[in-house]
Design an enzyme around this catalytic site. Structure first.
Site, PDB file in Angstrom:
ATOM      1  N   ILE A  34      -9.702  14.077   8.346  1.00 33.24           N
ATOM      2  CA  ILE A  34      -9.956  15.330   8.547  1.00 33.24           C
ATOM      3  C   ILE A  34     -10.373  15.981   7.007  1.00 33.24           C
ATOM      4  O   ILE A  34     -11.221  16.847   7.047  1.00 33.24           O
ATOM      5  CB  ILE A  34      -8.956  16.140   9.152  1.00 33.24           C
ATOM      6  CG1 ILE A  34      -9.347  17.416   9.715  1.00 33.24           C
ATOM      7  CG2 ILE A  34      -7.777  16.525   8.183  1.00 33.24           C
ATOM      8  CD1 ILE A  34      -8.280  18.039  10.586  1.00 33.24           C
ATOM      9  N   ASN A  90      -0.347   4.789   1.451  1.00 35.36           N
ATOM     10  CA  ASN A  90       0.705   5.580   0.686  1.00 35.36           C
ATOM     11  C   ASN A  90       2.143   5.544   1.464  1.00 35.36           C
ATOM     12  O   ASN A  90       2.297   5.804   2.380  1.00 35.36           O
ATOM     13  CB  ASN A  90       0.428   7.106   0.731  1.00 35.36           C
ATOM     14  CG  ASN A  90      -1.005   7.264  -0.256  1.00 35.36           C
ATOM     15  OD1 ASN A  90      -1.258   6.457  -1.124  1.00 35.36           O
ATOM     16  ND2 ASN A  90      -1.965   8.229   0.206  1.00 35.36           N
ATOM     17  N   GLY A  96       3.064   9.525  -2.563  1.00 34.76           N
ATOM     18  CA  GLY A  96       2.096  10.656  -2.108  1.00 34.76           C
ATOM     19  C   GLY A  96       1.809  10.571  -0.576  1.00 34.76           C
ATOM     20  O   GLY A  96       0.826  11.081  -0.180  1.00 34.76           O
ATOM     21  N   HIS A 103      -0.253   4.420   7.933  1.00 33.32           N
ATOM     22  CA  HIS A 103      -1.498   4.608   8.020  1.00 33.32           C
ATOM     23  C   HIS A 103      -2.218   3.867   7.018  1.00 33.32           C
ATOM     24  O   HIS A 103      -1.638   4.088   5.863  1.00 33.32           O
ATOM     25  CB  HIS A 103      -2.012   5.861   8.358  1.00 33.32           C
ATOM     26  CG  HIS A 103      -1.821   7.058   7.360  1.00 33.32           C
ATOM     27  ND1 HIS A 103      -0.563   7.360   7.384  1.00 33.32           N
ATOM     28  CD2 HIS A 103      -2.268   7.188   6.161  1.00 33.32           C
ATOM     29  CE1 HIS A 103      -0.339   8.518   6.311  1.00 33.32           C
ATOM     30  NE2 HIS A 103      -1.293   8.427   5.731  1.00 33.32           N
ATOM     31  N   HIS A 105      -5.595   3.934   4.664  1.00 35.53           N
ATOM     32  CA  HIS A 105      -6.958   4.688   4.609  1.00 35.53           C
ATOM     33  C   HIS A 105      -7.909   3.412   4.192  1.00 35.53           C
ATOM     34  O   HIS A 105      -7.614   2.693   3.338  1.00 35.53           O
ATOM     35  CB  HIS A 105      -6.771   5.419   3.235  1.00 35.53           C
ATOM     36  CG  HIS A 105      -5.859   6.797   3.377  1.00 35.53           C
ATOM     37  ND1 HIS A 105      -6.009   7.862   3.354  1.00 35.53           N
ATOM     38  CD2 HIS A 105      -4.610   6.797   3.049  1.00 35.53           C
ATOM     39  CE1 HIS A 105      -5.195   8.743   3.513  1.00 35.53           C
ATOM     40  NE2 HIS A 105      -4.140   7.999   3.284  1.00 35.53           N
TER      41      HIS A 105
HETATM   42  P1  AMP Z   1      -1.240  10.399   3.357  1.00 33.28           P
HETATM   43  O1  AMP Z   1      -1.358  11.236   2.198  1.00 33.28           O
HETATM   44  O2  AMP Z   1      -1.492   8.908   2.944  1.00 33.28           O
HETATM   45  O3  AMP Z   1      -0.190  10.687   4.245  1.00 33.28           O
HETATM   46  O4  AMP Z   1      -2.618  10.720   4.089  1.00 33.28           O
HETATM   47  C1  AMP Z   1      -2.361  11.464   5.471  1.00 33.28           C
HETATM   48  C2  AMP Z   1      -3.927  11.902   5.487  1.00 33.28           C
HETATM   49  O5  AMP Z   1      -4.045  12.387   6.904  1.00 33.28           O
HETATM   50  C3  AMP Z   1      -4.740  12.653   4.638  1.00 33.28           C
HETATM   51  O6  AMP Z   1      -5.752  12.168   3.990  1.00 33.28           O
HETATM   52  C4  AMP Z   1      -4.995  13.981   5.634  1.00 33.28           C
HETATM   53  O7  AMP Z   1      -6.473  14.387   5.081  1.00 33.28           O
HETATM   54  C5  AMP Z   1      -5.231  13.204   6.951  1.00 33.28           C
HETATM   55  N1  AMP Z   1      -5.038  14.123   8.326  1.00 33.28           N
HETATM   56  C6  AMP Z   1      -3.849  14.987   8.506  1.00 33.28           C
HETATM   57  N2  AMP Z   1      -3.836  15.506   9.600  1.00 33.28           N
HETATM   58  C7  AMP Z   1      -5.210  14.802  10.219  1.00 33.28           C
HETATM   59  C8  AMP Z   1      -5.980  15.084  11.433  1.00 33.28           C
HETATM   60  N3  AMP Z   1      -5.246  16.064  12.353  1.00 33.28           N
HETATM   61  N4  AMP Z   1      -7.020  14.325  11.724  1.00 33.28           N
HETATM   62  C9  AMP Z   1      -7.303  13.584  10.798  1.00 33.28           C
HETATM   63  N5  AMP Z   1      -6.964  13.313   9.538  1.00 33.28           N
HETATM   64  C10 AMP Z   1      -5.673  14.002   9.194  1.00 33.28           C
END
Ligand code: AMP
Length: 116
Positions: A34, A90, A96, A103, A105
């Site tokens: 997002i 992460n 972080g 997940h 990235h």
């Molecule tokens: P992390 O810091 O590795 O936990 O990354 C979490 C990621 O999830 C961040 O890059 C956010 O921008 C992304 N994120 C959070 N909520 C959503 C959502 N509803 N849809 C898509 N991405 C999301």
């Protein structure tokens, strides 16, 4: 399948929160981040809830982790990261991690990027 009803990514898997889906199979969902850092910024998640990479069971989850990584090159390429990409997991607060559902990235596309 393990589900955490308070987890935002479990809610995305369940269709309770919308996402821009890039790929789905029985085991994984892939959607666009997002708040993308780069022209291509996908998140690959297992549908089953595992909070962090530290919570995996090596004897149970090694295959799943391999399949998760193996999805990245084709998805990156198909979405326009034709000249390389980054894969990032992460883990935990010092890692972080913001969303506590495992997940990966997949970040790529032509530079410059906003971050990374
Ligand atoms: P992390 O810091 O590795 O936990 O990354 C979490 C990621 O999830 C961040 O890059 C956010 O921008 C992304 N994120 C959070 N909520 C959503 C959502 N509803 N849809 C898509 N991405 C999301």
């Amino acid at each position: 399948m393990n589900v955490d009803h308070n987890c935002i990514f479990c809610k995305i898997v369940a269709g309770q929160i919308p996402s821009r889906k890039a790929y789905e199979d029985d085991e994984f969902l892939v959607f666009h981040d997002i708040a993308p850092w780069a022209p291509v910024h996908l998140l690959i998640i297992p549908k089953a809830h595992i909070a962090t990479l530290s919570d995996i069971d090596p004897s149970q989850d090694a295959g799943m982790l391999g399949r998760m990584l193996a999805l990245a090159p084709r998805l990156a390429r198909e979405h326009g990261a034709t000249n390389g990409f980054r894969t990032i997991i992460n883990t935990g607060s010092d890692g972080g991690q913001e969303v506590y559902h495992l997940h990966m990235h997949v970040i790529g596309g032509p530079r410059p990027w906003a971050k990374g």
